[in-house]
Design a protein around this motif. Structure first.
Motif, PDB file in Angstrom:
ATOM      1  N   TYR A  21      -6.129 -16.850   4.354  1.00 11.32           N
ATOM      2  CA  TYR A  21      -4.753 -17.299   4.552  1.00 11.32           C
ATOM      3  C   TYR A  21      -3.939 -16.082   4.972  1.00 11.32           C
ATOM      4  O   TYR A  21      -4.408 -14.949   4.889  1.00 11.32           O
ATOM      5  CB  TYR A  21      -4.181 -17.919   3.259  1.00 11.32           C
ATOM      6  CG  TYR A  21      -3.868 -16.907   2.177  1.00 11.32           C
ATOM      7  CD1 TYR A  21      -2.561 -16.622   1.814  1.00 11.32           C
ATOM      8  CD2 TYR A  21      -4.899 -16.219   1.526  1.00 11.32           C
ATOM      9  CE1 TYR A  21      -2.271 -15.676   0.831  1.00 11.32           C
ATOM     10  CE2 TYR A  21      -4.619 -15.294   0.544  1.00 11.32           C
ATOM     11  CZ  TYR A  21      -3.311 -15.022   0.202  1.00 11.32           C
ATOM     12  OH  TYR A  21      -3.026 -14.079  -0.771  1.00 11.32           O
ATOM     13  N   ALA A  22      -2.736 -16.303   5.444  1.00 13.64           N
ATOM     14  CA  ALA A  22      -1.875 -15.197   5.836  1.00 13.64           C
ATOM     15  C   ALA A  22      -1.331 -14.540   4.568  1.00 13.64           C
ATOM     16  O   ALA A  22      -0.371 -15.017   3.958  1.00 13.64           O
ATOM     17  CB  ALA A  22      -0.743 -15.690   6.720  1.00 13.64           C
ATOM     18  N   THR A  23      -1.973 -13.471   4.153  1.00 12.71           N
ATOM     19  CA  THR A  23      -1.694 -12.838   2.863  1.00 12.71           C
ATOM     20  C   THR A  23      -0.274 -12.279   2.818  1.00 12.71           C
ATOM     21  O   THR A  23       0.128 -11.500   3.672  1.00 12.71           O
ATOM     22  CB  THR A  23      -2.717 -11.721   2.613  1.00 12.71           C
ATOM     23  OG1 THR A  23      -4.031 -12.281   2.716  1.00 12.71           O
ATOM     24  CG2 THR A  23      -2.535 -11.115   1.235  1.00 12.71           C
ATOM     25  N   LYS A  24       0.458 -12.695   1.790  1.00 17.05           N
ATOM     26  CA  LYS A  24       1.854 -12.264   1.664  1.00 17.05           C
ATOM     27  C   LYS A  24       1.992 -11.008   0.801  1.00 17.05           C
ATOM     28  O   LYS A  24       2.921 -10.231   0.982  1.00 17.05           O
ATOM     29  CB  LYS A  24       2.689 -13.393   1.047  1.00 17.05           C
ATOM     30  CG  LYS A  24       2.649 -14.694   1.846  1.00 17.05           C
ATOM     31  CD  LYS A  24       3.138 -14.492   3.272  1.00 17.05           C
ATOM     32  CE  LYS A  24       3.221 -15.809   4.029  1.00 17.05           C
ATOM     33  NZ  LYS A  24       1.886 -16.387   4.298  1.00 17.05           N
ATOM     34  N   GLN A  25       1.077 -10.814  -0.156  1.00 18.73           N
ATOM     35  CA  GLN A  25       1.112  -9.624  -1.011  1.00 18.73           C
ATOM     36  C   GLN A  25      -0.285  -9.008  -1.052  1.00 18.73           C
ATOM     37  O   GLN A  25      -1.252  -9.665  -1.424  1.00 18.73           O
ATOM     38  CB  GLN A  25       1.545  -9.974  -2.439  1.00 18.73           C
ATOM     39  CG  GLN A  25       2.974 -10.471  -2.566  1.00 18.73           C
ATOM     40  CD  GLN A  25       3.325 -10.781  -4.018  1.00 18.73           C
ATOM     41  OE1 GLN A  25       2.736 -10.234  -4.955  1.00 18.73           O
ATOM     42  NE2 GLN A  25       4.283 -11.665  -4.208  1.00 18.73           N
ATOM     43  N   PHE A  26      -0.346  -7.738  -0.677  1.00 20.91           N
ATOM     44  CA  PHE A  26      -1.612  -7.005  -0.752  1.00 20.91           C
ATOM     45  C   PHE A  26      -1.624  -6.120  -1.987  1.00 20.91           C
ATOM     46  O   PHE A  26      -0.575  -5.661  -2.457  1.00 20.91           O
ATOM     47  CB  PHE A  26      -1.791  -6.132   0.494  1.00 20.91           C
ATOM     48  CG  PHE A  26      -2.182  -6.893   1.726  1.00 20.91           C
ATOM     49  CD1 PHE A  26      -3.517  -7.133   2.024  1.00 20.91           C
ATOM     50  CD2 PHE A  26      -1.211  -7.380   2.593  1.00 20.91           C
ATOM     51  CE1 PHE A  26      -3.878  -7.832   3.170  1.00 20.91           C
ATOM     52  CE2 PHE A  26      -1.560  -8.075   3.733  1.00 20.91           C
ATOM     53  CZ  PHE A  26      -2.893  -8.306   4.028  1.00 20.91           C
ATOM     54  N   CYS A 165      -3.216 -10.569   7.493  1.00 18.75           N
ATOM     55  CA  CYS A 165      -1.971 -11.295   7.734  1.00 18.75           C
ATOM     56  C   CYS A 165      -1.493 -11.026   9.154  1.00 18.75           C
ATOM     57  O   CYS A 165      -0.858 -10.000   9.420  1.00 18.75           O
ATOM     58  CB  CYS A 165      -0.895 -10.890   6.725  1.00 18.75           C
ATOM     59  SG  CYS A 165       0.647 -11.829   6.929  1.00 18.75           S
ATOM     60  N   PRO A 166      -1.780 -11.930  10.104  1.00 18.14           N
ATOM     61  CA  PRO A 166      -1.279 -11.739  11.465  1.00 18.14           C
ATOM     62  C   PRO A 166       0.240 -11.859  11.461  1.00 18.14           C
ATOM     63  O   PRO A 166       0.801 -12.753  10.835  1.00 18.14           O
ATOM     64  CB  PRO A 166      -1.937 -12.892  12.238  1.00 18.14           C
ATOM     65  CG  PRO A 166      -2.198 -13.947  11.204  1.00 18.14           C
ATOM     66  CD  PRO A 166      -2.500 -13.208   9.938  1.00 18.14           C
ATOM     67  N   MET A 167       0.924 -10.961  12.165  1.00 15.70           N
ATOM     68  CA  MET A 167       2.375 -10.921  12.117  1.00 15.70           C
ATOM     69  C   MET A 167       2.976 -10.692  13.503  1.00 15.70           C
ATOM     70  O   MET A 167       2.611  -9.743  14.192  1.00 15.70           O
ATOM     71  CB  MET A 167       2.844  -9.807  11.160  1.00 15.70           C
ATOM     72  CG  MET A 167       2.456 -10.034   9.717  1.00 15.70           C
ATOM     73  SD  MET A 167       2.694  -8.554   8.662  1.00 15.70           S
ATOM     74  CE  MET A 167       4.447  -8.278   8.881  1.00 15.70           C
ATOM     75  N   GLU A 168       3.897 -11.576  13.867  1.00 13.49           N
ATOM     76  CA  GLU A 168       4.725 -11.357  15.048  1.00 13.49           C
ATOM     77  C   GLU A 168       6.130 -10.912  14.653  1.00 13.49           C
ATOM     78  O   GLU A 168       6.930 -10.550  15.526  1.00 13.49           O
ATOM     79  CB  GLU A 168       4.814 -12.631  15.878  1.00 13.49           C
ATOM     80  CG  GLU A 168       3.532 -13.006  16.587  1.00 13.49           C
ATOM     81  CD  GLU A 168       3.703 -14.211  17.490  1.00 13.49           C
ATOM     82  OE1 GLU A 168       3.293 -14.127  18.662  1.00 13.49           O
ATOM     83  OE2 GLU A 168       4.255 -15.231  17.034  1.00 13.49           O
ATOM     84  N   GLY A 169       6.408 -10.926  13.360  1.00 11.13           N
ATOM     85  CA  GLY A 169       7.731 -10.569  12.862  1.00 11.13           C
ATOM     86  C   GLY A 169       7.917  -9.063  12.766  1.00 11.13           C
ATOM     87  O   GLY A 169       7.889  -8.487  11.675  1.00 11.13           O
ATOM     88  N   PHE A 170       8.097  -8.432  13.898  1.00  3.91           N
ATOM     89  CA  PHE A 170       8.343  -6.986  13.956  1.00  3.91           C
ATOM     90  C   PHE A 170       9.071  -6.686  15.251  1.00  3.91           C
ATOM     91  O   PHE A 170       9.153  -7.528  16.156  1.00  3.91           O
ATOM     92  CB  PHE A 170       7.037  -6.191  13.846  1.00  3.91           C
ATOM     93  CG  PHE A 170       6.167  -6.247  15.073  1.00  3.91           C
ATOM     94  CD1 PHE A 170       6.093  -5.180  15.944  1.00  3.91           C
ATOM     95  CD2 PHE A 170       5.391  -7.377  15.345  1.00  3.91           C
ATOM     96  CE1 PHE A 170       5.296  -5.228  17.078  1.00  3.91           C
ATOM     97  CE2 PHE A 170       4.596  -7.435  16.470  1.00  3.91           C
ATOM     98  CZ  PHE A 170       4.543  -6.359  17.336  1.00  3.91           C
ATOM     99  N   ALA A 171       9.621  -5.489  15.342  1.00  4.55           N
ATOM    100  CA  ALA A 171      10.357  -5.079  16.539  1.00  4.55           C
ATOM    101  C   ALA A 171       9.455  -4.222  17.424  1.00  4.55           C
ATOM    102  O   ALA A 171       9.251  -3.036  17.129  1.00  4.55           O
ATOM    103  CB  ALA A 171      11.610  -4.309  16.141  1.00  4.55           C
ATOM    104  N   PRO A 172       8.894  -4.777  18.486  1.00  2.00           N
ATOM    105  CA  PRO A 172       7.957  -4.030  19.327  1.00  2.00           C
ATOM    106  C   PRO A 172       8.518  -2.714  19.854  1.00  2.00           C
ATOM    107  O   PRO A 172       7.817  -1.701  19.889  1.00  2.00           O
ATOM    108  CB  PRO A 172       7.635  -5.009  20.462  1.00  2.00           C
ATOM    109  CG  PRO A 172       7.854  -6.361  19.858  1.00  2.00           C
ATOM    110  CD  PRO A 172       9.019  -6.185  18.939  1.00  2.00           C
ATOM    111  N   ASP A 173       9.780  -2.718  20.279  1.00  6.72           N
ATOM    112  CA  ASP A 173      10.363  -1.484  20.819  1.00  6.72           C
ATOM    113  C   ASP A 173      10.363  -0.372  19.778  1.00  6.72           C
ATOM    114  O   ASP A 173      10.093   0.807  20.097  1.00  6.72           O
ATOM    115  CB  ASP A 173      11.790  -1.737  21.309  1.00  6.72           C
ATOM    116  CG  ASP A 173      11.828  -2.567  22.582  1.00  6.72           C
ATOM    117  OD1 ASP A 173      10.752  -2.730  23.207  1.00  6.72           O
ATOM    118  OD2 ASP A 173      12.910  -3.055  22.944  1.00  6.72           O
TER     119      ASP A 173
END
Length: 220
Positions: A21-26, A165-173
Motif C-alpha cells: 500500500y502507499a505507506t504513510k508512516q515509515f 510510497c509513490p508520490m507526486e505531491g512535491f515541487a519538481p522545481d
C-alpha cells in the motif's frame, strides 16, 4: 527460451500485491539491507522503456541533510526523510540524437554486433521520437518512461516485503534545485520513499479499495 522453473505462484503474486500500500508512516530505524537494496537498484535498471532508450536516471537520496531539505519541497510529507531510501525518478530535459547513438553503442557492445547493423533501428528511433516530437512532447514521453520504472520498483519491493510510497505531491522545481538536476540535464518527475512501515501507520491494516475486476478489465 523456456520459462524458469522457480517462477512465483499466482497466489503469492496476488498476496504480495494486496499486501503493499502507499505507506504513510515509515519506521526511521529500519533500513533496507545492502543486498536487498542492490537488487532493487538492479530492478530499476532492468525496467522497460520505449525503444529501450532509458531517457532518465534514478537519483537515490540517502544523505539525511539533503532529505531534510526536501521535506518542505514535499509539502511536509515525512516519508521523504523517514524511509530507508528515497528514489527520485528523473527525465532528460533535452533528449536527442546523441542519446540514441549512446544507446546503439551500448547495444553493439553488449550483444557483440556491428554498429552499422543497427542503422535501420537508428532511423526508426530518430524518426519516431527525436524528429517526430518537439521538445515538450519529448519531455512528456521521457516522463512516461519514468512511470514505467516506478511501477516496476513498486512490484519488486512488494515481492521482497519492502514498503514504498509513490508520490507526486512535491515541487519538481525545488527538487531540481536542491539536487542540482539542471546541471545534469535532468528534471524530477515522480518520487518514491522506500523502507518499512511503522507499526503506528493506521493505513497498513485498511482493506485495499479497487473497482471490481469486471468493472475495470474489458475483454475485446
Amino acid at each position: 527460451m523456456s520459462s524458469p522453473a522457480n517462477t512465483i505462484t499466482t497466489a503469492s503474486l496476488l498476496e504480495r500485491l494486496n499486501w503493499r500500500y502507499a505507506t504513510k508512516q515509515f519506521d526511521p530505524e529500519r533500513k533496507i539491507s545492502p543486498e536487498d537494496w542492490s537488487a532493487l537498484e538492479e530492478a530499476l535498471v532492468l525496467s522497460p522503456s520505449s525503444g529501450g532508450l532509458q531517457p532518465g536516471k534514478f537519483i537515490v537520496v540517502t544523505d539525511p541533510a539533503i532529505r531534510e531539505k526536501l521535506v518542505p519541497a514535499s509539502y511536509g510529507q515525512a516519508q521523504v526523510k523517514d524511509a530507508s531510501h528515497l528514489v527520485v525518478f528523473t527525465a532528460k530535459t533535452n533528449f536527442g540524437e546523441a542519446d540514441v547513438d549512446a544507446h546503439l553503442e551500448r547495444i553493439a557492445e553488449v550483444r557483440g554486433v556491428p554498429l552499422e547493423s543497427l542503422a535501420q533501428f537508428r532511423g526508426m528511433l530518430l524518426g519516431g521520437i527525436v524528429n517526430a516530437m518537439d521538445a515538450p512532447a519529448r519531455q512528456a514521453w521521457a516522463a512516461r518512461q519514468a512511470y514505467i520504472a516506478l511501477g516496476n520498483l513498486l512490484t519488486s519491493a512488494a515481492l521482497l516485503g519492502i514498503d514504498a510510497c509513490p508520490m507526486e505531491g512535491f515541487a519538481p522545481d525545488q527538487y531540481d534545485s536542491i539536487l542540482g538536476l539542471k546541471d545534469k540535464g535532468l528534471t524530477s518527475v515522480v518520487i518514491c520513499p522506500i523502507g518499512y512501515r511503522a507499526e503506528t501507520d493506521a493505513y497498513a491494516g485498511l482493506a485495499k479499495v479497487r473497482f471490481a475486476k469486471e468493472d475495470s478489465v474489458i475483454h475485446v
